[in-house]
Design an enzyme around this catalytic site. Sequence first.
Site, mmCIF file in Angstrom:
data_model
loop_
_atom_site.group_PDB
_atom_site.id
_atom_site.type_symbol
_atom_site.label_atom_id
_atom_site.label_comp_id
_atom_site.label_asym_id
_atom_site.label_seq_id
_atom_site.Cartn_x
_atom_site.Cartn_y
_atom_site.Cartn_z
ATOM 1 N N TRP A 156 0.848 -1.191 0.000
ATOM 2 C CA TRP A 156 0.000 0.000 0.000
ATOM 3 C C TRP A 156 0.880 1.236 0.000
ATOM 4 C CZ3 TRP A 156 -0.785 -4.274 3.075
ATOM 5 C CH2 TRP A 156 -1.942 -5.013 2.804
ATOM 6 N N HIS A 175 -6.670 1.100 3.490
ATOM 7 C CA HIS A 175 -7.729 0.106 3.303
ATOM 8 C C HIS A 175 -8.689 0.228 4.482
ATOM 9 C CE1 HIS A 175 -4.751 -2.996 5.330
ATOM 10 N NE2 HIS A 175 -4.835 -1.884 5.985
ATOM 11 N N ARG A 201 -4.676 6.075 -1.481
ATOM 12 C CA ARG A 201 -3.393 5.486 -1.838
ATOM 13 C C ARG A 201 -2.598 6.471 -2.691
ATOM 14 N NH1 ARG A 201 -5.360 -0.766 -2.815
ATOM 15 N NH2 ARG A 201 -6.226 -0.912 -0.717
ATOM 16 N N GLN A 215 -13.948 1.136 -0.430
ATOM 17 C CA GLN A 215 -13.885 -0.286 -0.122
ATOM 18 C C GLN A 215 -15.043 -0.657 0.782
ATOM 19 O OE1 GLN A 215 -10.112 -1.359 1.695
ATOM 20 N NE2 GLN A 215 -9.314 -1.974 -0.304
ATOM 21 N N VAL A 258 -4.216 -12.271 7.212
ATOM 22 C CA VAL A 258 -5.049 -13.476 7.087
ATOM 23 C C VAL A 258 -4.162 -14.690 6.818
ATOM 24 C CG1 VAL A 258 -7.181 -12.360 6.331
ATOM 25 C CG2 VAL A 258 -5.444 -12.957 4.644
ATOM 26 N N ALA A 312 -12.273 -12.579 7.089
ATOM 27 C CA ALA A 312 -12.361 -11.157 6.748
ATOM 28 C C ALA A 312 -12.233 -11.023 5.243
ATOM 29 C CB ALA A 312 -11.259 -10.358 7.437
HETATM 30 N N1 PHE Z 1 -7.311 -4.866 2.984
HETATM 31 C C1 PHE Z 1 -6.982 -5.639 1.808
HETATM 32 C C2 PHE Z 1 -6.651 -4.658 0.676
HETATM 33 O O1 PHE Z 1 -6.941 -3.508 0.750
HETATM 34 C C3 PHE Z 1 -8.105 -6.553 1.407
HETATM 35 C C4 PHE Z 1 -8.383 -7.610 2.422
HETATM 36 C C5 PHE Z 1 -9.285 -7.394 3.472
HETATM 37 C C6 PHE Z 1 -7.758 -8.847 2.325
HETATM 38 C C7 PHE Z 1 -9.524 -8.399 4.392
HETATM 39 C C8 PHE Z 1 -8.000 -9.838 3.231
HETATM 40 C C9 PHE Z 1 -8.888 -9.611 4.271
HETATM 41 O O2 PHE Z 1 -6.061 -5.015 -0.325
#
Ligand code: PHE
Length: 345
Positions: A156, A175, A201, A215, A258, A312
């Site tokens: 990011w 995010h 971003r 998002q 995750v 998630a």
């Molecule tokens: N936060 C991640 C992104 O912006 C997406 C994501 C959210 C992935 C939750 C896994 C679990 O790319």
Amino acid sequence: MQDTWEALQQAAERELAAAGDVQALEAWRIEYLGRRGRLAQAMRGLGQLPPEARPAAGAAGNAVKAALTGVYDARKQALAAAEQAPVEETAAFDVTLPGIRPRVGQAHVINQVMAKVMAAFGQLGFRATDGPEVEWDRNNFTLLNLPEEHPARDMWDTFYVGNVGKPGEVLLRTHTSPMQIRVMEQTEPPVRVIVPGKVYRYEATDATHGWMLYQVEGFAVDCRVTMADLKGTLTQAIQLIFGRERRTRFRCDYFPFVEPGVDMAMECHVCDGSGCGVCSSTGWIEILGAGMIHPQVLRNVGYDPEEYSGFAFGMGLDRIAMLLYGIDDLRLFYDNDLRFLRQFR
Ligand code: PHE
């Protein structure tokens, strides 16, 4: 003070009676009731009184204000009626002329899509909430299992907010995942939450990238939540959003918060999966990242990973909107060209 209020009210009422037209009335309003008018000035003068005299004087002032507002409204109506009357009596009204169509507004297409997504997850038992766009590094990265110097922070490109906190401590969230931390720190399981919002971003803008995008984050934590729950929930949600006939696919992907991580793709809506320019001939379009919440993240918010597990996901709302309506350039959403926006009723 009482005398002053009385004098003010009398003067005001005398002048109001003399105001013979709308312009004079407006001048009167500014003179007496305006923000810098005499009443407001007198009110400001209250600060000079001894404290014990202020409440009574203030109440008297408010009463004068109410009285003057009342007589002003009445005078305004009377003047308006007087100005209308002759017109109505003399001018003929042509009932055959076409009417004036009122301009009806509408929600922005992104908000419409957001509502659709929220409704789908609402049906599946998720509660909606939202959170700040200016975030702590701690929530955006560290507690999501991205400690300082973690190379995956480069996934990011981050806008830092330079003039608050220590350097690097405050940023524009990259995010919506920091809301996992905020919600879980505040709540005991079971949690089932969905969070739409803007993220930022530091990226060059083109047809599929923006420095700001929307998002939707979602997560569920409870006893014995499994990958099957993740797949079932997301498959169901995507079908609710896009219609029954779309096939979906999960593949391995990496996100530090995750384990295991996946990306979910949907059969291309343009070619129905046979391969075309929109899906780069793959037949699939990626729509979200997801996975089972990392045990370290659960520990970071005080959950016992032996007792609880969760999944998630984070999806790009702009991407969903592009897919739903066959739009090929994300910038159209934010150019505010009404010819574009009015199409989405
Ligand atoms: N936060 C991640 C992104 O912006 C997406 C994501 C959210 C992935 C939750 C896994 C679990 O790319």
